[in-house]
Design a protein around this motif. Structure first.
Motif: not given
Length: 250
Positions: A2-6, A146-152, A219-223
């Motif tokens: 999901r989109p990153l939010r404030d 996010a969501g208990g899953r490794l994004l990177g 870091g070296l990732f984009a959303a």
């Protein structure tokens, strides 16, 4: 994802140092906890906001700092419930109670903003003193979940490629992947960013856990570019690889 939010204050309060430190104590540096009185907490907030309060910190706080620092002879870095005392990219090394009180008496917009958000949800707070560690820039990494899953997992300092990382990339990746599995299991929240560094034995040590939000450095990732992998900047010339051995064990 999901989109990153404030993130609102109640969400930030769920990432108070006391919440994540308990389940992850074994993978942090040695540390001590000092419970703050309401008057000492109010003084910290006033100083951080740039005010000049008339009161002084309590004798009990000075004594608690002295006792904690006596057991951390190499010095300590100080963390509040919501953030460290970092200012202009620097974290002070505390060697004496006077160092601690001086650090707590400085204007700090980051601390002030954090306290404004936390105050309605976290009226009782503590100070956390962690053993000082000199962290080479190449050895610091960020784990994104996010969501208990490794994004990177990403190199933290992005200004260059580090030969030390390239020389032991497989070893580092395996160690950090193992650490990420522990974090996903133990961190109380399912979305977070964890900062770690590798000690002299290439063992990951936890620095802090923060919410994953719009202002989180990726870091070296984009959303929209997460692949669950390990990313680092390749230097122009890399030295020979080092031998591998065992990694993070709990």
């Amino acid at each position: 994802m999901r989109p990153l939010r404030d993130l609102p204050g109640d969400h930030l309060a769920r990432f108070a140092t006391s919440r994540w430190l308990g389940p992850l104590e074994r993978v942090c540096l040695p540390h001590h906890v000092i419970d703050l009185s309401p008057s000492d907490l109010a003084l910290i907030c006033a100083h951080a906001a740039g005010e000049r309060p008339a009161g002084r910190f309590s004798g009990a706080l000075r004594e608690d700092l002295a006792a904690a620092l006596a057991e951390l002879p190499q010095g300590a870095h100080l963390r509040l419930e919501g953030c460290s005392l970092r200012a202009r990219g620097q974290v002070p090394c505390l060697l004496t109670p006077d160092d601690g009180l001086a650090a707590l008496s400085q204007p700090n917009g980051r601390v002030a903003a954090c306290q404004r958000l936390l105050a309605p949800y976290l009226p009782d707070q503590s100070l956390h003193l962690f053993a000082w560690a000199d962290i080479p820039p190449w050895s610091e990494f960020r784990v994104l979940v996010a969501g208990g899953r490794l994004l990177g997992i990403t190199q933290y300092h992005l200004d260059r490629g580090w030969p030390e990382v390239a020389a032991a990339a497989a070893r580092i990746e395996a160690a950090l992947m193992r650490a990420a599995k522990v974090l996903i299991k133990q961190v109380p929240e399912s979305d977070f960013a964890a900062d770690l560094f590798l000690d002299s034995h290439f063992v990951p040590r936890l620095i802090e856990i923060n919410p994953l939000g719009r202002n989180t450095g990726l870091g070296l990732f984009a959303a929209r570019d997460f692949d669950g992998g390990f990313r680092y900047v390749t230097p122009i010339v890399a030295p020979a690889r080092r031998d591998e051995d065992d990694y993070w064990q709990l």
